[in-house]
Design a protein around this motif. Structure first.
Motif, PDB file in Angstrom:
ATOM      1  N   LYS A 108       0.842  -1.194   0.000  1.00  0.00           N
ATOM      2  CA  LYS A 108       0.000   0.000   0.000  1.00  0.00           C
ATOM      3  C   LYS A 108       0.874   1.240   0.000  1.00  0.00           C
ATOM      4  O   LYS A 108       1.905   1.275   0.667  1.00  0.00           O
ATOM      5  CB  LYS A 108      -0.901  -0.010   1.236  1.00  0.00           C
ATOM      6  N   ALA A 109       0.452   2.248  -0.751  1.00  0.00           N
ATOM      7  CA  ALA A 109       1.137   3.546  -0.762  1.00  0.00           C
ATOM      8  C   ALA A 109       0.094   4.632  -0.561  1.00  0.00           C
ATOM      9  O   ALA A 109      -0.963   4.601  -1.184  1.00  0.00           O
ATOM     10  CB  ALA A 109       1.868   3.750  -2.079  1.00  0.00           C
ATOM     11  N   GLU A 110       0.388   5.586   0.332  1.00  0.00           N
ATOM     12  CA  GLU A 110      -0.532   6.684   0.617  1.00  0.00           C
ATOM     13  C   GLU A 110       0.216   8.015   0.611  1.00  0.00           C
ATOM     14  O   GLU A 110       0.434   8.610   1.663  1.00  0.00           O
ATOM     15  CB  GLU A 110      -1.215   6.483   1.966  1.00  0.00           C
TER      16      GLU A 110
ATOM     17  N   GLY B 203      -3.901  17.558   3.649  1.00  0.00           N
ATOM     18  CA  GLY B 203      -4.522  16.341   4.154  1.00  0.00           C
ATOM     19  C   GLY B 203      -5.117  15.492   3.053  1.00  0.00           C
ATOM     20  O   GLY B 203      -5.518  14.361   3.284  1.00  0.00           O
ATOM     21  N   LEU B 204      -5.194  16.042   1.838  1.00  0.00           N
ATOM     22  CA  LEU B 204      -5.654  15.255   0.701  1.00  0.00           C
ATOM     23  C   LEU B 204      -4.502  14.417   0.185  1.00  0.00           C
ATOM     24  O   LEU B 204      -3.343  14.807   0.268  1.00  0.00           O
ATOM     25  CB  LEU B 204      -6.183  16.158  -0.406  1.00  0.00           C
ATOM     26  N   GLY B 205      -4.828  13.273  -0.359  1.00  0.00           N
ATOM     27  CA  GLY B 205      -3.783  12.418  -0.869  1.00  0.00           C
ATOM     28  C   GLY B 205      -4.329  11.327  -1.758  1.00  0.00           C
ATOM     29  O   GLY B 205      -5.480  11.350  -2.183  1.00  0.00           O
ATOM     30  N   LEU B 206      -3.491  10.356  -2.033  1.00  0.00           N
ATOM     31  CA  LEU B 206      -3.811   9.242  -2.905  1.00  0.00           C
ATOM     32  C   LEU B 206      -3.651   7.955  -2.112  1.00  0.00           C
ATOM     33  O   LEU B 206      -2.678   7.788  -1.373  1.00  0.00           O
ATOM     34  CB  LEU B 206      -2.861   9.263  -4.105  1.00  0.00           C
ATOM     35  N   ASN B 207      -4.602   7.060  -2.240  1.00  0.00           N
ATOM     36  CA  ASN B 207      -4.566   5.753  -1.594  1.00  0.00           C
ATOM     37  C   ASN B 207      -4.446   4.732  -2.724  1.00  0.00           C
ATOM     38  O   ASN B 207      -5.393   4.505  -3.462  1.00  0.00           O
ATOM     39  CB  ASN B 207      -5.841   5.548  -0.786  1.00  0.00           C
ATOM     40  N   THR B 208      -3.266   4.135  -2.895  1.00  0.00           N
ATOM     41  CA  THR B 208      -3.032   3.229  -4.004  1.00  0.00           C
ATOM     42  C   THR B 208      -2.129   2.089  -3.573  1.00  0.00           C
ATOM     43  O   THR B 208      -1.746   1.987  -2.410  1.00  0.00           O
ATOM     44  CB  THR B 208      -2.444   3.994  -5.212  1.00  0.00           C
ATOM     45  N   GLY B 209      -1.766   1.229  -4.483  1.00  0.00           N
ATOM     46  CA  GLY B 209      -0.898   0.099  -4.204  1.00  0.00           C
ATOM     47  C   GLY B 209      -1.162  -1.019  -5.182  1.00  0.00           C
ATOM     48  O   GLY B 209      -1.725  -0.810  -6.258  1.00  0.00           O
ATOM     49  N   ILE B 210      -0.784  -2.222  -4.806  1.00  0.00           N
ATOM     50  CA  ILE B 210      -1.070  -3.415  -5.609  1.00  0.00           C
ATOM     51  C   ILE B 210      -1.410  -4.546  -4.646  1.00  0.00           C
ATOM     52  O   ILE B 210      -0.730  -4.746  -3.638  1.00  0.00           O
ATOM     53  CB  ILE B 210       0.092  -3.776  -6.548  1.00  0.00           C
ATOM     54  N   ASN B 211      -2.493  -5.271  -4.948  1.00  0.00           N
ATOM     55  CA  ASN B 211      -2.973  -6.349  -4.088  1.00  0.00           C
ATOM     56  C   ASN B 211      -3.139  -7.622  -4.898  1.00  0.00           C
ATOM     57  O   ASN B 211      -3.641  -7.580  -6.029  1.00  0.00           O
ATOM     58  CB  ASN B 211      -4.324  -5.987  -3.469  1.00  0.00           C
ATOM     59  N   LEU B 212      -2.750  -8.742  -4.330  1.00  0.00           N
ATOM     60  CA  LEU B 212      -2.974 -10.054  -4.919  1.00  0.00           C
ATOM     61  C   LEU B 212      -4.029 -10.759  -4.084  1.00  0.00           C
ATOM     62  O   LEU B 212      -3.927 -10.800  -2.854  1.00  0.00           O
ATOM     63  CB  LEU B 212      -1.674 -10.856  -4.929  1.00  0.00           C
ATOM     64  N   LEU B 213      -5.057 -11.313  -4.751  1.00  0.00           N
ATOM     65  CA  LEU B 213      -6.170 -11.928  -4.047  1.00  0.00           C
ATOM     66  C   LEU B 213      -6.388 -13.356  -4.533  1.00  0.00           C
ATOM     67  O   LEU B 213      -6.218 -13.642  -5.721  1.00  0.00           O
ATOM     68  CB  LEU B 213      -7.459 -11.135  -4.267  1.00  0.00           C
ATOM     69  N   GLY B 214      -6.803 -14.227  -3.618  1.00  0.00           N
ATOM     70  CA  GLY B 214      -7.216 -15.582  -3.941  1.00  0.00           C
ATOM     71  C   GLY B 214      -8.632 -15.794  -3.450  1.00  0.00           C
ATOM     72  O   GLY B 214      -8.940 -15.505  -2.298  1.00  0.00           O
TER      73      GLY B 214
ATOM     74  N   ILE C 278      -5.440  -3.001  -8.439  1.00  0.00           N
ATOM     75  CA  ILE C 278      -4.679  -1.754  -8.299  1.00  0.00           C
ATOM     76  C   ILE C 278      -5.679  -0.639  -8.001  1.00  0.00           C
ATOM     77  O   ILE C 278      -6.374  -0.167  -8.903  1.00  0.00           O
ATOM     78  CB  ILE C 278      -3.864  -1.442  -9.564  1.00  0.00           C
ATOM     79  N   PRO C 279      -5.798  -0.230  -6.720  1.00  0.00           N
ATOM     80  CA  PRO C 279      -6.739   0.836  -6.375  1.00  0.00           C
ATOM     81  C   PRO C 279      -6.175   2.211  -6.717  1.00  0.00           C
ATOM     82  O   PRO C 279      -4.968   2.440  -6.614  1.00  0.00           O
ATOM     83  CB  PRO C 279      -6.910   0.670  -4.865  1.00  0.00           C
ATOM     84  N   LEU C 280      -7.046   3.099  -7.105  1.00  0.00           N
ATOM     85  CA  LEU C 280      -6.695   4.494  -7.367  1.00  0.00           C
ATOM     86  C   LEU C 280      -7.770   5.347  -6.699  1.00  0.00           C
ATOM     87  O   LEU C 280      -8.787   5.670  -7.291  1.00  0.00           O
ATOM     88  CB  LEU C 280      -6.624   4.761  -8.868  1.00  0.00           C
ATOM     89  N   ASN C 281      -7.541   5.670  -5.423  1.00  0.00           N
ATOM     90  CA  ASN C 281      -8.544   6.332  -4.595  1.00  0.00           C
ATOM     91  C   ASN C 281      -8.028   7.669  -4.080  1.00  0.00           C
ATOM     92  O   ASN C 281      -6.858   7.788  -3.722  1.00  0.00           O
ATOM     93  CB  ASN C 281      -8.899   5.462  -3.391  1.00  0.00           C
ATOM     94  N   LEU C 282      -8.915   8.643  -4.007  1.00  0.00           N
ATOM     95  CA  LEU C 282      -8.599   9.900  -3.337  1.00  0.00           C
ATOM     96  C   LEU C 282      -8.817   9.712  -1.841  1.00  0.00           C
ATOM     97  O   LEU C 282      -9.738   9.013  -1.425  1.00  0.00           O
ATOM     98  CB  LEU C 282      -9.480  11.029  -3.847  1.00  0.00           C
ATOM     99  N   GLU C 283      -7.969  10.321  -1.046  1.00  0.00           N
ATOM    100  CA  GLU C 283      -8.046  10.170   0.408  1.00  0.00           C
ATOM    101  C   GLU C 283      -8.029  11.541   1.067  1.00  0.00           C
ATOM    102  O   GLU C 283      -7.320  12.440   0.625  1.00  0.00           O
ATOM    103  CB  GLU C 283      -6.854   9.349   0.906  1.00  0.00           C
ATOM    104  N   ASP C 284      -8.832  11.690   2.110  1.00  0.00           N
ATOM    105  CA  ASP C 284      -8.828  12.910   2.925  1.00  0.00           C
ATOM    106  C   ASP C 284      -8.507  12.492   4.352  1.00  0.00           C
ATOM    107  O   ASP C 284      -9.227  11.697   4.957  1.00  0.00           O
ATOM    108  CB  ASP C 284     -10.175  13.614   2.860  1.00  0.00           C
ATOM    109  N   ARG C 285      -7.398  13.007   4.878  1.00  0.00           N
ATOM    110  CA  ARG C 285      -6.919  12.624   6.211  1.00  0.00           C
ATOM    111  C   ARG C 285      -6.995  13.832   7.130  1.00  0.00           C
ATOM    112  O   ARG C 285      -6.488  14.896   6.807  1.00  0.00           O
ATOM    113  CB  ARG C 285      -5.485  12.112   6.103  1.00  0.00           C
ATOM    114  N   LEU C 286      -7.647  13.661   8.274  1.00  0.00           N
ATOM    115  CA  LEU C 286      -7.783  14.712   9.272  1.00  0.00           C
ATOM    116  C   LEU C 286      -6.817  14.407  10.422  1.00  0.00           C
ATOM    117  O   LEU C 286      -6.999  13.440  11.158  1.00  0.00           O
ATOM    118  CB  LEU C 286      -9.220  14.775   9.791  1.00  0.00           C
TER     119      LEU C 286
END
Length: 116
Positions: free
Chosen positions: A9-11, A17-28, A45-53
């Motif tokens: 995961k990368a954030e 406080g705005l950012g990006l929530n992304t990464g790479i996940n392997l699922l079974g 591969i998620p590509l999400n906007l994030e707001d952190r308080l």
């Protein structure tokens, strides 16, 4: 189905406080967990906007939402589908430990596919 997920995961966060929530996940995916392997595999591969308080230096809460790009295959790796997911969730961080809760909704009906 039961799901086992591992990933990185990368954030990256920006000043406000705005950012990006992304990464790479392997699922079974498995109907009967740990019996005769998995019924399907996926890369997400998620590509999400994030707001952190940031409440304090050691505590913050956050919410995220966006889309995820996926590749799903069967155990023989001979059939593939590429659905998109709508993802959202949130969580909190205390010191260096973070707790997340979220949901991914597949846009499309995977139940109609005879391979999955």
């Amino acid at each position: 189905m039961n799901v086992i997920q591992i990933g990185l995961k990368a954030e990256p966060l920006f000043k406000s406080g705005l950012g990006l929530n992304t990464g790479i996940n392997l699922l079974g995916y498995s109907k009967k967990l740990f019996e005769s392997g998995f019924d399907a595999y996926s890369i997400n591969i998620p590509l999400n906007l994030e707001d952190r308080l940031n409440i304090s230096k050691w505590f913050n809460i956050f919410a995220y939402g966006g889309i995820g790009f996926n590749a799903i295959t069967n155990p023989n790796f001979d059939k593939f589908t590429f659905p998109i997911t709508f993802e959202f969730g949130g969580g909190f961080r205390i010191s260096h430990v973070q707790f997340n809760a979220g949901k991914s909704l597949y846009l499309g009906n995977l139940g109609n596919s005879q391979n999955f």
